[in-house]
Design an enzyme around this catalytic site. Structure first.
Site, PDB file in Angstrom:
ATOM      1  N   SER A 176      32.515  35.773  44.335  1.00 49.51           N
ATOM      2  CA  SER A 176      33.027  34.640  43.552  1.00 49.51           C
ATOM      3  C   SER A 176      32.030  34.194  42.482  1.00 49.51           C
ATOM      4  O   SER A 176      31.729  34.954  41.573  1.00 49.51           O
ATOM      5  CB  SER A 176      33.399  33.470  44.474  1.00 49.51           C
ATOM      6  OG  SER A 176      34.078  33.927  45.618  1.00 49.51           O
ATOM      7  N   HIS A 199      38.018  37.315  42.576  1.00 52.86           N
ATOM      8  CA  HIS A 199      39.338  36.748  42.857  1.00 52.86           C
ATOM      9  C   HIS A 199      39.566  35.547  41.945  1.00 52.86           C
ATOM     10  O   HIS A 199      38.617  35.014  41.376  1.00 52.86           O
ATOM     11  CB  HIS A 199      39.434  36.344  44.336  1.00 52.86           C
ATOM     12  CG  HIS A 199      38.469  35.265  44.738  1.00 52.86           C
ATOM     13  ND1 HIS A 199      38.801  33.943  44.760  1.00 52.86           N
ATOM     14  CD2 HIS A 199      37.160  35.317  45.098  1.00 52.86           C
ATOM     15  CE1 HIS A 199      37.755  33.224  45.132  1.00 52.86           C
ATOM     16  NE2 HIS A 199      36.746  34.038  45.339  1.00 52.86           N
TER      17      HIS A 199
END
Lengths: 293, 76
Positions: A176, A199
């Protein structure tokens, strides 16, 4: 000469440190002078009464001898207390290391069960590394699950705008918001087994009184995408494609890149470990030295 | 706002971290350390916060190392 001064200062600094250690040693009544200096890890045989066994010390010998004795007593005290060896302090290293672990903690204090790296620790350290003339380079080691977007971007921007060489090494995970931090360095490594999850940023409903419209999330996401694509070899299209890939993650969209997959995608420069990262850093140091002279 | 692979319900899950609440962050010998007080006179090092790798070779700063609260430390 300046090197000698540094050394003296170092010993001074160490004396400050071991002040408290001496206290502990002194608590053992009458034992300190009798400690045998001939243990397996002790310094060369030398008693306080026989300072001649050491070579002549440069400069003012008396205080230095005193300091050495203090140091020796301190290490003996530590030995008594813990029954383990002490590693002799080598003095500050010219390559510093930032360890970014767990959650990256930003504007909100996370519950204490979360292992976290706080931006109020990291940002001043980055500034200190940049300003300190004795520090030549920085190694950033990442093992993070992500965290606060703005804290992560702040750290990434600080790292990317440093003049000193920075090498990053992703170990375990750089997920992330760890992705922009990893690519912010001048050169990046990923361990063979390490993974990076890419993501989308999504609505969590946790930030109160912030209008989390779709546009807002999109803008937040753009900041990350723009930073990553401008600091690595991956294209915006490809990065967004990885972000929204289906079938990779269970019940979610996104991609997990493991080891050389991150290199193939152009996110990370090379697969490697600690020795590679340090070698790279040293070679970058030599290059900058050559440029100056 | 979090961008993390850990779901927020796990990050913000209520948890009784009674031991963690006694931790304090102080400056010791010029370094930032997180300590846990033992009684009134002693403290145990929990974590050293430093970017200098040499600090981590100093046995006095190893986690578990015990220091005494002395006036000298605070006089620095």
């Amino acid at each position: 000469m300046s090197r000698d001064n540094d050394r003296t200062r170092l010993i001074d600094k160490h004396d400050d440190l071991v002040g408290s250690t001496l206290k502990i040693g002194d608590n053992v009544p009458g034992e300190t002078p009798q400690v045998s200096p001939t243990g397996p890890v002790g310094p060369p045989p030398d008693t306080p009464n026989n300072p001649q066994t050491r070579g002549p010390a440069p400069g003012n010998p008396a205080p230095q001898k005193e300091r050495r004795m203090k140091l020796r007593n301190a290490s003996m005290a530590a030995l008594r207390q813990f029954g383990q060896t002490t590693v002799p302090p080598e003095g500050p290293s010219d390559i510093h290391m930032l360890n970014i672990i767990g959650q990256i903690e930003g504007h909100m204090v996370l519950p204490p069960k979360n292992k976290s790296t706080k931006y109020e620790h990291i940002l001043p350290q980055l500034m200190a590394v940049e300003e300190n003339p004795k520090i030549k380079g920085l190694l950033v080691v990442l093992n993070t699950v992500g965290g606060d977007i703005e804290a992560g971007l702040a750290i990434a921007e600080m790292i990317s705008s440093m003049t000193k060489p920075v090498v990053s090494l992703v170990l375990g995970g750089g997920h992330s918001i760890g992705v922009p931090i990893a690519v912010a360095a001048d050169y990046s490594y990923i361990a063979k087994t390490a993974s990076m999850t890419i993501h989308p940023i999504r609505l969590t409903g946790l930030v109160i009184s912030v209008p989390q419209t779709y546009d807002y999330l999109d803008k937040m996401q753009d900041r990350v995408v723009r930073f990553v694509t401008s600091h690595s070899n991956i294209s915006t299209e490809r990065f967004k494609h990885l972000m929204f890939e289906t079938g990779e993650l269970v019940r979610d969209v996104g991609t997990v890149l493991i080891g050389d997959a991150a290199v193939r995608e152009g996110l990370i420069n090379e697969v490697g470990g600690l020795s590679h990262a340090l070698q790279k850093l040293r070679s970058m140091l030599n290059q900058t030295n050559n440029k100056i002279h | 706002m979090l961008y993390s692979i850990i779901p927020p319900e796990i990050v913000f899950d209520e948890w009784d971290g009674a031991e963690l609440e006694t931790y304090q962050q102080i400056t010791l010998g010029g370094r930032q350390v997180i300590i846990q007080p033992i009684g009134e006179k002693q403290m145990k090092i929990v974590q050293l916060i430093s970017s200098d790798p040499a600090d981590f070779l100093n046995a006095r700063f190893q986690p578990g190392s015990v220091f005494e609260f002395t006036p000298e430390i605070f006089a620095e």
